[in-house]
Design a protein around this motif. Structure first.
Motif, PDB file in Angstrom:
ATOM      1  N   PRO A   1      17.803  18.091  -8.315  1.00 52.33           N
ATOM      2  CA  PRO A   1      19.085  18.617  -7.834  1.00 52.33           C
ATOM      3  C   PRO A   1      19.990  17.452  -7.464  1.00 52.33           C
ATOM      4  CG  PRO A   1      17.230  19.473  -6.540  1.00 52.33           C
ATOM      5  CD  PRO A   1      16.684  18.485  -7.505  1.00 52.33           C
ATOM      6  N   ARG A   2      21.230  17.544  -7.825  1.00 49.02           N
ATOM      7  CA  ARG A   2      22.177  16.458  -7.556  1.00 49.02           C
ATOM      8  C   ARG A   2      22.780  16.637  -6.167  1.00 49.02           C
ATOM      9  NH1 ARG A   2      25.532  13.728 -11.474  1.00 49.02           N
ATOM     10  NH2 ARG A   2      24.051  13.052 -13.007  1.00 49.02           N
ATOM     11  N   HIS A   3      22.573  15.651  -5.322  1.00 44.61           N
ATOM     12  CA  HIS A   3      23.216  15.607  -4.017  1.00 44.61           C
ATOM     13  C   HIS A   3      24.368  14.625  -4.160  1.00 44.61           C
ATOM     14  CE1 HIS A   3      20.014  17.916  -2.284  1.00 44.61           C
ATOM     15  NE2 HIS A   3      19.143  17.093  -2.796  1.00 44.61           N
ATOM     16  N   ILE A   4      25.474  15.109  -4.619  1.00 43.73           N
ATOM     17  CA  ILE A   4      26.591  14.236  -4.953  1.00 43.73           C
ATOM     18  C   ILE A   4      27.365  13.892  -3.688  1.00 43.73           C
ATOM     19  CG2 ILE A   4      28.732  14.038  -6.251  1.00 43.73           C
ATOM     20  CD1 ILE A   4      27.469  15.951  -8.290  1.00 43.73           C
ATOM     21  N   GLN A   5      27.620  12.615  -3.526  1.00 43.60           N
ATOM     22  CA  GLN A   5      28.417  12.143  -2.415  1.00 43.60           C
ATOM     23  C   GLN A   5      29.577  11.337  -2.989  1.00 43.60           C
ATOM     24  OE1 GLN A   5      28.743  12.285   0.881  1.00 43.60           O
ATOM     25  NE2 GLN A   5      30.419  10.870   0.671  1.00 43.60           N
ATOM     26  N   HIS A   6      30.771  11.748  -2.740  1.00 43.09           N
ATOM     27  CA  HIS A   6      31.924  10.999  -3.207  1.00 43.09           C
ATOM     28  C   HIS A   6      32.305  10.015  -2.117  1.00 43.09           C
ATOM     29  CE1 HIS A   6      32.310  13.488  -6.694  1.00 43.09           C
ATOM     30  NE2 HIS A   6      32.153  14.530  -5.922  1.00 43.09           N
ATOM     31  N   TRP A   7      31.758   8.824  -2.225  1.00 44.66           N
ATOM     32  CA  TRP A   7      31.961   7.802  -1.216  1.00 44.66           C
ATOM     33  C   TRP A   7      33.349   7.238  -1.334  1.00 44.66           C
ATOM     34  CZ3 TRP A   7      32.465   2.377  -0.972  1.00 44.66           C
ATOM     35  CH2 TRP A   7      32.274   1.865   0.310  1.00 44.66           C
ATOM     36  N   GLN A   8      34.101   7.313  -0.273  1.00 45.17           N
ATOM     37  CA  GLN A   8      35.493   6.858  -0.289  1.00 45.17           C
ATOM     38  C   GLN A   8      35.706   5.665   0.625  1.00 45.17           C
ATOM     39  OE1 GLN A   8      37.667   8.197  -2.371  1.00 45.17           O
ATOM     40  NE2 GLN A   8      36.087   9.593  -3.092  1.00 45.17           N
TER      41      GLN A   8
ATOM     42  N   LYS B   1       0.817  -1.210   0.000  1.00 45.87           N
ATOM     43  CA  LYS B   1       0.000   0.000   0.000  1.00 45.87           C
ATOM     44  C   LYS B   1       0.859   1.273   0.000  1.00 45.87           C
ATOM     45  CE  LYS B   1      -3.502   2.228   2.821  1.00 45.87           C
ATOM     46  NZ  LYS B   1      -4.317   2.145   4.017  1.00 45.87           N
ATOM     47  N   ASN B   2       1.958   1.257   0.720  1.00 48.81           N
ATOM     48  CA  ASN B   2       2.821   2.430   0.880  1.00 48.81           C
ATOM     49  C   ASN B   2       4.112   2.222   0.098  1.00 48.81           C
ATOM     50  OD1 ASN B   2       1.229   3.756   3.178  1.00 48.81           O
ATOM     51  ND2 ASN B   2       1.546   1.681   3.902  1.00 48.81           N
ATOM     52  N   THR B   3       4.368   3.098  -0.876  1.00 43.46           N
ATOM     53  CA  THR B   3       5.559   2.951  -1.709  1.00 43.46           C
ATOM     54  C   THR B   3       6.140   4.320  -2.051  1.00 43.46           C
ATOM     55  OG1 THR B   3       4.630   0.957  -2.712  1.00 43.46           O
ATOM     56  CG2 THR B   3       6.478   1.956  -3.843  1.00 43.46           C
ATOM     57  N   ALA B   4       7.468   4.426  -1.955  1.00 42.95           N
ATOM     58  CA  ALA B   4       8.168   5.664  -2.342  1.00 42.95           C
ATOM     59  C   ALA B   4       9.517   5.292  -2.923  1.00 42.95           C
ATOM     60  CB  ALA B   4       8.337   6.582  -1.135  1.00 42.95           C
ATOM     61  N   GLU B   5      10.088   6.241  -3.671  1.00 39.13           N
ATOM     62  CA  GLU B   5      11.390   6.043  -4.301  1.00 39.13           C
ATOM     63  C   GLU B   5      12.287   7.231  -3.990  1.00 39.13           C
ATOM     64  OE1 GLU B   5      10.094   5.698  -8.381  1.00 39.13           O
ATOM     65  OE2 GLU B   5      10.061   3.517  -8.225  1.00 39.13           O
ATOM     66  N   ALA B   6      13.580   6.975  -4.043  1.00 36.96           N
ATOM     67  CA  ALA B   6      14.565   8.036  -3.836  1.00 36.96           C
ATOM     68  C   ALA B   6      15.759   7.762  -4.739  1.00 36.96           C
ATOM     69  CB  ALA B   6      15.006   8.103  -2.384  1.00 36.96           C
ATOM     70  N   LEU B   7      16.434   8.821  -5.110  1.00 38.05           N
ATOM     71  CA  LEU B   7      17.623   8.742  -5.937  1.00 38.05           C
ATOM     72  C   LEU B   7      18.733   9.479  -5.200  1.00 38.05           C
ATOM     73  CD1 LEU B   7      18.775   8.028  -8.790  1.00 38.05           C
ATOM     74  CD2 LEU B   7      18.080  10.320  -9.481  1.00 38.05           C
ATOM     75  N   VAL B   8      19.857   8.788  -4.948  1.00 42.19           N
ATOM     76  CA  VAL B   8      20.979   9.381  -4.229  1.00 42.19           C
ATOM     77  C   VAL B   8      22.222   9.211  -5.088  1.00 42.19           C
ATOM     78  CG1 VAL B   8      22.392   9.310  -2.143  1.00 42.19           C
ATOM     79  CG2 VAL B   8      19.948   8.806  -2.001  1.00 42.19           C
ATOM     80  N   TYR B   9      22.856  10.318  -5.438  1.00 40.42           N
ATOM     81  CA  TYR B   9      24.061  10.265  -6.257  1.00 40.42           C
ATOM     82  C   TYR B   9      25.266   9.945  -5.381  1.00 40.42           C
ATOM     83  CZ  TYR B   9      21.323  12.123 -10.029  1.00 40.42           C
ATOM     84  OH  TYR B   9      20.373  12.282 -11.007  1.00 40.42           O
ATOM     85  N   VAL B  10      25.965   8.892  -5.734  1.00 39.07           N
ATOM     86  CA  VAL B  10      27.175   8.478  -5.028  1.00 39.07           C
ATOM     87  C   VAL B  10      28.185   7.961  -6.049  1.00 39.07           C
ATOM     88  CG1 VAL B  10      25.974   7.833  -2.899  1.00 39.07           C
ATOM     89  CG2 VAL B  10      26.396   6.111  -4.631  1.00 39.07           C
ATOM     90  N   THR B  11      29.423   7.907  -5.639  1.00 38.34           N
ATOM     91  CA  THR B  11      30.420   7.230  -6.450  1.00 38.34           C
ATOM     92  C   THR B  11      30.590   5.840  -5.856  1.00 38.34           C
ATOM     93  OG1 THR B  11      32.186   8.157  -5.105  1.00 38.34           O
ATOM     94  CG2 THR B  11      31.603   9.361  -7.106  1.00 38.34           C
ATOM     95  N   HIS B  12      31.193   4.940  -6.563  1.00 40.07           N
ATOM     96  CA  HIS B  12      31.415   3.569  -6.094  1.00 40.07           C
ATOM     97  C   HIS B  12      30.101   2.903  -5.668  1.00 40.07           C
ATOM     98  CE1 HIS B  12      35.620   4.650  -6.171  1.00 40.07           C
ATOM     99  NE2 HIS B  12      35.382   5.648  -5.334  1.00 40.07           N
ATOM    100  N   THR B  13      29.123   2.912  -6.565  1.00 40.72           N
ATOM    101  CA  THR B  13      27.791   2.398  -6.219  1.00 40.72           C
ATOM    102  C   THR B  13      27.809   0.928  -5.812  1.00 40.72           C
ATOM    103  OG1 THR B  13      27.328   1.980  -8.563  1.00 40.72           O
ATOM    104  CG2 THR B  13      26.540   4.065  -7.634  1.00 40.72           C
ATOM    105  N   ASP B  14      28.631   0.114  -6.462  1.00 40.66           N
ATOM    106  CA  ASP B  14      28.678  -1.307  -6.087  1.00 40.66           C
ATOM    107  C   ASP B  14      29.170  -1.495  -4.655  1.00 40.66           C
ATOM    108  OD1 ASP B  14      27.720  -2.026  -8.573  1.00 40.66           O
ATOM    109  OD2 ASP B  14      29.707  -2.411  -9.416  1.00 40.66           O
ATOM    110  N   CYS B  15      30.196  -0.749  -4.276  1.00 34.78           N
ATOM    111  CA  CYS B  15      30.698  -0.817  -2.893  1.00 34.78           C
ATOM    112  C   CYS B  15      29.648  -0.302  -1.909  1.00 34.78           C
ATOM    113  CB  CYS B  15      31.971   0.004  -2.758  1.00 34.78           C
ATOM    114  SG  CYS B  15      33.380  -0.672  -3.637  1.00 34.78           S
TER     115      CYS B  15
END
Length: 119
Positions: free
Chosen positions: A109-116, A3-17
């Motif tokens: 808007p891009r919320h870029i996170q450079h995941w290290q 019944k309850n569904t939402a989506e989100a998009l988060v910009y990151v680097t190294h998505t597989d990690c």
């Protein structure tokens, strides 16, 4: 169908990690984790979270039977993101599924996170 569904998009680097780290961190709260070619399905029994990687971003879809489980899964995902990467919590904007799908979100808007690899 949930019944309850939402989506989100988060910009990151190294998505597989990032997906692997999220799966490890959240795994203890899940009933099961199913591996996909480009992500994971986290089964919480009364709800689920789908995490997929695409073009430098993580795509999240949270679905649940009741509103408490729904917000609990969202909070768990957002809290886990803050453990594996440093960025403001408001960088994750959840959209109801009845709005534009991920494919049309390129203008967000891009919320870029450079995941290290952690904080």
């Amino acid at each position: 169908m949930y019944k309850n569904t939402a989506e989100a998009l988060v910009y990151v680097t190294h998505t597989d990690c990032a997906i692997e780290s999220l799966s490890v961190h959240i795994g203890k709260y899940c009933r099961a984790i199913r591996h996909l070619e480009t992500g994971r399905i986290l089964d919480f029994g009364e709800g689920e979270a789908i995490i997929r990687s695409t073009e430098g971003a993580l795509l999240f879809r949270v679905s649940a039977r009741d509103i408490l489980t729904f917000y609990g899964i969202q909070a768990l995902l957002q809290g886990s993101l803050s453990v594996i990467a440093t960025f403001p919590g408001e960088a994750v904007e959840w959209r109801p599924v009845d709005r534009a799908p991920f494919d049309s979100m390129r203008g967000w808007p891009r919320h870029i996170q450079h995941w290290q690899g952690g904080k």
